[in-house]
Design a protein around this motif. Structure first.
Motif, PDB file in Angstrom:
ATOM      1  N   VAL A 184      70.690 -33.955  -0.691  1.00 26.95           N
ATOM      2  CA  VAL A 184      70.391 -34.774   0.266  1.00 26.95           C
ATOM      3  C   VAL A 184      70.249 -33.940   1.360  1.00 26.95           C
ATOM      4  CG1 VAL A 184      71.408 -36.450   1.946  1.00 26.95           C
ATOM      5  CG2 VAL A 184      71.782 -36.845  -0.458  1.00 26.95           C
ATOM      6  N   LEU A 185      69.023 -33.738   1.887  1.00 26.84           N
ATOM      7  CA  LEU A 185      68.641 -32.961   2.918  1.00 26.84           C
ATOM      8  C   LEU A 185      68.534 -33.561   4.230  1.00 26.84           C
ATOM      9  CD1 LEU A 185      67.706 -29.979   3.341  1.00 26.84           C
ATOM     10  CD2 LEU A 185      65.347 -30.700   3.164  1.00 26.84           C
ATOM     11  N   PHE A 186      69.250 -32.917   5.412  1.00 31.33           N
ATOM     12  CA  PHE A 186      69.730 -33.658   6.539  1.00 31.33           C
ATOM     13  C   PHE A 186      69.142 -32.289   7.405  1.00 31.33           C
ATOM     14  CE2 PHE A 186      71.181 -37.492   7.866  1.00 31.33           C
ATOM     15  CZ  PHE A 186      71.039 -38.320   6.712  1.00 31.33           C
ATOM     16  N   LEU A 200      62.036 -25.544  -1.343  1.00 34.81           N
ATOM     17  CA  LEU A 200      62.995 -25.706  -1.956  1.00 34.81           C
ATOM     18  C   LEU A 200      62.267 -26.326  -3.369  1.00 34.81           C
ATOM     19  CD1 LEU A 200      65.657 -27.057   0.041  1.00 34.81           C
ATOM     20  CD2 LEU A 200      65.751 -24.697  -1.053  1.00 34.81           C
ATOM     21  N   LYS A 201      61.396 -27.455  -3.242  1.00 30.38           N
ATOM     22  CA  LYS A 201      60.916 -28.237  -4.288  1.00 30.38           C
ATOM     23  C   LYS A 201      60.218 -27.074  -5.289  1.00 30.38           C
ATOM     24  CE  LYS A 201      56.897 -30.313  -2.759  1.00 30.38           C
ATOM     25  NZ  LYS A 201      55.905 -31.277  -2.467  1.00 30.38           N
ATOM     26  N   GLU A 202      59.604 -26.009  -4.766  1.00 27.69           N
ATOM     27  CA  GLU A 202      58.810 -24.969  -5.685  1.00 27.69           C
ATOM     28  C   GLU A 202      59.683 -24.230  -6.208  1.00 27.69           C
ATOM     29  OE1 GLU A 202      55.821 -24.716  -6.059  1.00 27.69           O
ATOM     30  OE2 GLU A 202      55.198 -26.365  -4.913  1.00 27.69           O
ATOM     31  N   LYS A 203      60.883 -23.855  -5.438  1.00 28.29           N
ATOM     32  CA  LYS A 203      61.602 -22.641  -5.959  1.00 28.29           C
ATOM     33  C   LYS A 203      62.574 -23.429  -7.116  1.00 28.29           C
ATOM     34  CE  LYS A 203      65.141 -19.230  -5.262  1.00 28.29           C
ATOM     35  NZ  LYS A 203      65.867 -18.552  -4.343  1.00 28.29           N
ATOM     36  N   VAL A 349      73.971 -25.436   7.306  1.00 27.14           N
ATOM     37  CA  VAL A 349      73.244 -24.116   7.362  1.00 27.14           C
ATOM     38  C   VAL A 349      72.346 -24.106   8.370  1.00 27.14           C
ATOM     39  CG1 VAL A 349      71.087 -23.025   6.036  1.00 27.14           C
ATOM     40  CG2 VAL A 349      72.683 -24.273   4.799  1.00 27.14           C
ATOM     41  N   ASP A 350      72.623 -22.805   8.970  1.00 29.31           N
ATOM     42  CA  ASP A 350      71.913 -22.442  10.229  1.00 29.31           C
ATOM     43  C   ASP A 350      70.616 -22.517  10.239  1.00 29.31           C
ATOM     44  OD1 ASP A 350      71.324 -21.269  12.690  1.00 29.31           O
ATOM     45  OD2 ASP A 350      72.205 -19.242  12.359  1.00 29.31           O
ATOM     46  N   GLY A 351      69.949 -23.413  10.887  1.00 26.15           N
ATOM     47  CA  GLY A 351      68.517 -23.607  10.869  1.00 26.15           C
ATOM     48  C   GLY A 351      67.678 -22.717  11.798  1.00 26.15           C
ATOM     49  N   LEU A 362      69.415 -21.245   2.678  1.00 24.13           N
ATOM     50  CA  LEU A 362      69.470 -22.705   1.955  1.00 24.13           C
ATOM     51  C   LEU A 362      69.758 -22.323   0.227  1.00 24.13           C
ATOM     52  CD1 LEU A 362      66.516 -24.968   3.574  1.00 24.13           C
ATOM     53  CD2 LEU A 362      69.004 -25.316   3.605  1.00 24.13           C
ATOM     54  N   SER A 363      68.840 -21.299   0.062  1.00 19.90           N
ATOM     55  CA  SER A 363      69.141 -20.889  -1.508  1.00 19.90           C
ATOM     56  C   SER A 363      70.530 -20.405  -1.692  1.00 19.90           C
ATOM     57  CB  SER A 363      67.901 -19.910  -1.759  1.00 19.90           C
ATOM     58  OG  SER A 363      66.807 -20.141  -1.351  1.00 19.90           O
ATOM     59  N   THR A 364      71.012 -19.599  -0.978  1.00 22.68           N
ATOM     60  CA  THR A 364      72.361 -19.223  -0.994  1.00 22.68           C
ATOM     61  C   THR A 364      73.513 -20.451  -1.449  1.00 22.68           C
ATOM     62  OG1 THR A 364      72.087 -17.396   0.185  1.00 22.68           O
ATOM     63  CG2 THR A 364      74.374 -17.704  -0.337  1.00 22.68           C
ATOM     64  N   VAL A 365      73.318 -21.276  -0.767  1.00 22.37           N
ATOM     65  CA  VAL A 365      73.756 -22.863  -1.127  1.00 22.37           C
ATOM     66  C   VAL A 365      73.679 -23.348  -2.233  1.00 22.37           C
ATOM     67  CG1 VAL A 365      74.652 -25.121  -0.181  1.00 22.37           C
ATOM     68  CG2 VAL A 365      74.435 -23.174   1.374  1.00 22.37           C
TER      69      VAL A 365
END
Ligand code: IMP
Ligand code: MG
Length: 369
Positions: A184-186, A200-203, A349-351, A362-365
């Motif tokens: 869930v992306l917020f 993210l969708k691509e990766k 996540v720090d944006g 984000l990837s790290t999470v």
């Protein structure tokens, strides 16, 4: 959960429920048979457990024999039934009850009927512990059915997947979806959610489900759910959660073999988060994380005002409107942050920073999920 070869299975029917079903079959059958001595014919291999438990409970004298047929390869029934061991005893004039572990397409049962075609039995009846009505394609009457189950592959209590699982005392059902990562992306308006979702969708080969897009798509294409949603909107009422969930369900089903989903714009309330959990659960899956992009209010205001200059979006032009939208976001997410924190699934996540830096964060999470 258990894993046999490449497949995951979840607990489905307990040993107690199986035992109760066998008990019911025994009562029904022994009442019908009366004082006659029946011959129970088990179909090997699968039926060894049910036959054993059944005859132990049978209250009167009976005989037991087996025939051995094979039809299944992996998780699929085949038309081609092999007769490995046929009838080895004369059943002329006898009351015969076939004891099956499971009836699926009915192909095996058709072969059983062929085997008995020329036997001059007094009575031939069919009993099965499990029955998949949606898979059954034959007309043969099933006289005694223990438990009806959905058309999904099961193992345990005599039933196998490529030879494994027969020894399990309870039944496990195959997991619909194997391994998915569902997010869930917020993020407050201006946090860069869209940009990051695309990445993210691509990766991770995820499917991005934006509730706004789903609504617009359903209404534009006048789907039944779209028309239903519109009927509420036209009256100025909120679209009930169930309608939204049904739309999301359709999106999830359209992409059943996806690696996972990014939900964007949903859930917004605890009730919706609950409903989403239930939806994922019905797909044998779950939400793995709520990831929220955190950006300081002043930076958001700045970003949105400068976006407003080029985008022409009215709601990006006025500073007090922007501040209201941000405040509203925090009012709403506070609840959801608690909801997902309670499940240890909330990740802030720090944006602030370059797009690349944020995607790395984000990837790290996600990589740790
Ligand atoms: P049918 O011939 O399609 O009715 O299938 C009957 C046979 O297929 C059963 O006796 C089992 O050996 C096997 N079978 C059917 N469904 C399942 C299942 O869900 N798990 C394991 N074996 C099954
Ligand atoms: Mg069988």
């Amino acid at each position: 959960m258990i894993k046999l070869y490449d497949k995951h299975f979840k607990p489905f029917i307990s040993a107690k429920e199986i035992d109760d079903a066998i008990e019911r079959l025994v009562i029904e059958i022994s009442e019908d048979v009366g004082d006659e001595i029946p011959v129970f014919v088990g179909i090997l291999n699968g039926s060894f457990m049910v036959v054993s438990d059944f005859v132990k409970k049978y209250p009167k004298p009976c005989e037991v024999t087996f025939i051995k047929l094979a039809s299944y390869e992996g998780v699929k029934s085949t038309e081609d039934i092999q007769r490995l061991i046929g009838l080895t005893q004369d059943l002329t004039g006898r009351t015969v009850i076939i004891l099956e572990d499971i009836i699926d397409t009915g192909n095996t049962l058709a072969e059983v009927h062929r085997i008995f075609e020329n036997e001059k039995v007094k009575l031939l009846k069919i009993a099965t512990l499990f029955y998949k009505p949606e898979a059954y394609k034959k007309d043969f009457k099933l006289h005694y059915v223990g438990i009806e189950i959905p058309n999904k592959f099961i193992v345990g209590f005599g039933l196998d997947y490529n030879g494994l699982g027969r020894d399990l005392p309870e039944i496990y059902q195959i997991k619909e979806t194997q391994h998915m990562t569902n997010l869930v992306l917020f993020g407050p308006p201006g946090a860069g959610k869209g940009t990051q979702a695309d990445f993210l969708k691509e990766k991770y080969h995820l499917v991005h489900i934006s509730t706004g897009d789903v609504f617009r798509y359903n209404i534009k294409n006048e789907t039944a759910l779209g028309m239903l949603a519109k009927s509420y909107m036209d009256k100025g009422e909120l679209v009930p959660d169930q309608v939204t969930i049904d739309m999301l369900n359709a999106e999830v089903e359209k992409n059943a073999d996806a690696n996972g989903f990014i939900f964007d714009g949903f859930p917004r309330t605890n009730a919706q988060a609950d409903a989403l959990d239930k939806l994922m659960d019905s797909k044998d899956s779950q939400i793995n994380a709520m990831i929220a992009l955190e950006v300081d209010d002043e930076i958001l205001v700045e970003r949105l005002l400068s976006r407003g200059k080029t985008s022409g979006r009215a709601d990006d032009a006025d500073e007090s409107i922007i501040r209201n939208r941000i405040a509203e976001y925090y009012n709403k997410t506070a609840i959801l942050k608690d909801f997902y924190s309670a499940q240890n699934k909330y990740f802030g996540v720090d944006g602030v920073g370059s797009i690349e830096d944020i995607t790395v964060r984000l990837s790290t999470v996600i990589d740790k999920l």
